[in-house]
Design an enzyme around this catalytic site. Structure first.
Site, mmCIF file in Angstrom:
data_model
loop_
_atom_site.group_PDB
_atom_site.id
_atom_site.type_symbol
_atom_site.label_atom_id
_atom_site.label_comp_id
_atom_site.label_asym_id
_atom_site.label_seq_id
_atom_site.Cartn_x
_atom_site.Cartn_y
_atom_site.Cartn_z
ATOM 1 N N LYS A 111 0.852 -1.189 0.000
ATOM 2 C CA LYS A 111 0.000 0.000 0.000
ATOM 3 C C LYS A 111 0.891 1.243 0.000
ATOM 4 C CE LYS A 111 -4.094 1.841 2.355
ATOM 5 N NZ LYS A 111 -5.027 1.633 3.487
ATOM 6 N N ASP A 246 -16.811 0.291 -1.125
ATOM 7 C CA ASP A 246 -15.488 -0.190 -1.524
ATOM 8 C C ASP A 246 -14.605 -0.478 -0.315
ATOM 9 O OD1 ASP A 246 -15.770 2.827 -1.712
ATOM 10 O OD2 ASP A 246 -13.596 2.655 -1.600
#
Length: 479
Positions: A111, A246
């Site tokens: 990430k 999401d």
């Protein structure tokens, strides 16, 4: 020593419409912040190999391990109620999957690893603060017993990331049972790609719900896990902050720790997220938002539930409506344990609600008030101790009817009420220290939170609620 990761990838077998192949963007000067040794070992990865120059290069995105198939996953999502048909991993790259020591398939993702085809206007990077926040909070959630993504490692990139001003860049290595979201189903459903929805459904059933018989059973399984998850959040005063579809993971894990926070003073309308200006994702609203998100999943699955649209809607609606009773049962189970009850009575919900009402009225600290139950020091946590006194008589009478001993009740409360949580002001302190190169507060908080239910005399300062000048009233996404 060469780093090896036993990749066993399945998501890439679904085909290119589910993702974009994308390698991480190399960084200038990667350096290791930390490695989660126990998690690495559970994944079949040598933690010492992660600390080598080659290992750090892999964690930063500068090198690739054999078997990795780096991708950015496609998904859509409702963000604060507004549908966006294409989101996707804008700053995260999935390296691949491994089978852990328990036989569970896990994703390994970087990430902050650079731009992807889904980045839109973003830079694909992360700065050190959000990386450390997610590391600390996700690992704390794990030790609290709440399903969550986890943090395997954090590295600094040697590059600046510009937000309001330049900050040190970083990459988080995140582990999850998968990164499939409600928004993943929405991505294909809104495009009318029934084949892809079916393929995704089959994949999720194989991976997460092997006992499910078709789409309706899958939906019911997701609803059960979400009901339990949200009840567990409520039990520790956790506020996710961005419960967009999401960010609603199909496997039932907490995912995407952006402007998340744990409450200090209890109030049901508490909001920390700087972007949640209307309080959509406030503490008290989280169960209702979960229902809303699950309704979007149900809508995406309708063609697979029944060829007859009316029958499909009826079955899906009935399934979603089951969230309420499932959540209520889970919530009662969580809070009964927190007040020392081992069996059920009809009036328990009112009893628990009465305590929460008095906590809100008396500015009581959520974590410390529950932790103090049974200690004889409960009144100390209320600005108006009379509120506690009014409630306590009914509680003691209920404990007397419970059928368990006082020792059993105290033991139950001790293992149900953490002494320590990652309080906002302590997380902010460690971030500010880390930006200056001092990682001791980060390391200390991680160490203490590895056993949050234990009595730790050397961590009493970390149990203390913030003073007025220490309060952190807003948290931020960091994107």
């Amino acid at each position: 020593m060469t780093l090896t990761i036993p990749f066993d990838n399945s998501y890439t077998q679904l085909g290119d419409r589910f993702f974009a192949r994308q390698s991480p963007t190399p960084v200038t000067e990667p350096s290791l912040v930390t490695v989660n040794e126990s998690l690495a070992e559970a994944l079949g990865i040598d933690p010492d190999a992660l600390r080598t120059p080659h290992g750090v290069a892999v964690l930063a995105g500068n090198a690739r391990v054999d078997g990795a198939e780096p991708i950015a996953q496609a998904y859509a999502g409702h963000q604060f109620g507004n549908f966006v048909p294409q989101l996707g991993d804008g700053r995260a790259i999935l390296l691949g999957e491994v089978i852990d020591a328990g036989g569970v398939r896990r994703d390994i993702q970087l990430k902050g690893a650079g731009r992807t085809p889904f980045s839109r206007a973003g830079d694909g990077r992360a700065w050190l603060g959000p990386v450390l926040r997610e590391y600390v909070v996700s690992e704390a959630m794990h030790t609290l017993g709440i399903p969550t993504t986890r943090a395997l490692a954090a590295v600094k990139t040697g590059e600046a990331v510009v937000r309001e001003k330049p900050y040190p860049g970083a990459v988080l290595t995140r582990v999850a049972s998968s990164h499939i979201r409600v928004g993943t189903f929405q991505f294909f459903a809104v495009r009318g790609d029934a084949e892809a929805v079916q393929m995704l459904t089959d994949h999720v059933i194989r991976r997460h719900y092997p006992d499910a018989d078709g789409a309706l059973d899958l939906l019911k399984g997701v609803i059960r896990r979400q009901a339990r998850l949200i009840a567990q959040w409520m039990g520790v005063g956790f506020i996710h902050g961005v419960m967009n579809t999401d960010n609603c993971q199909i496997a039932g894990e907490t995912i995407d720790y952006g402007p998340c926070a744990f409450m200090d003073r209890y109030h049901p309308a508490t909001v920390f997220s700087s972007i949640d200006r209307q309080g959509r994702y406030a503490y008290q609203n989280q169960p209702d938002i979960a229902v809303w998100n699950l309704a979007q999943l149900a809508t995406s699955l309708l063609p697979l539930i029944d060829e007859n649209e009316e029958a499909a809607v009826e079955a899906a609606t009935e399934a979603v409506h089951e969230f309420g009773p499932l959540f209520r049962d889970a919530w009662l189970g969580v809070f009964r344990a927190k007040i020392g009850l081992t069996n059920a009575e009809d009036g328990d919900g009112a009893l628990i609600g009465g305590l929460l009402d008095r906590m809100a009225e008396g500015d009581a600290d959520f974590t410390n008030t529950f932790r103090a139950l049974g200690s004889g020091r409960e009144r100390d946590h209320f600005t108006d101790p009379a509120g506690w006194d009014q409630w306590a008589a009914g509680w003691h009478a209920r404990l007397a009817r419970d059928g368990s001993s006082e020792d059993e009740q105290k033991a139950l409360m001790a293992r149900s009420n953490p002494a320590l949580i990652p309080r906002n002001h302590r997380v902010e302190e460690l971030i500010q220290a880390a930006v200056q190169g001092d990682f001791a507060p980060f390391e200390r908080l991680n160490r203490v939170l590895s056993d949050p239910f234990a009595v730790q005399p050397d961590a009493e300062d970390l149990q203390r609620p913030p003073q007025p000048d220490e309060e952190v009233l807003q948290t931020f996404c960091g994107t």
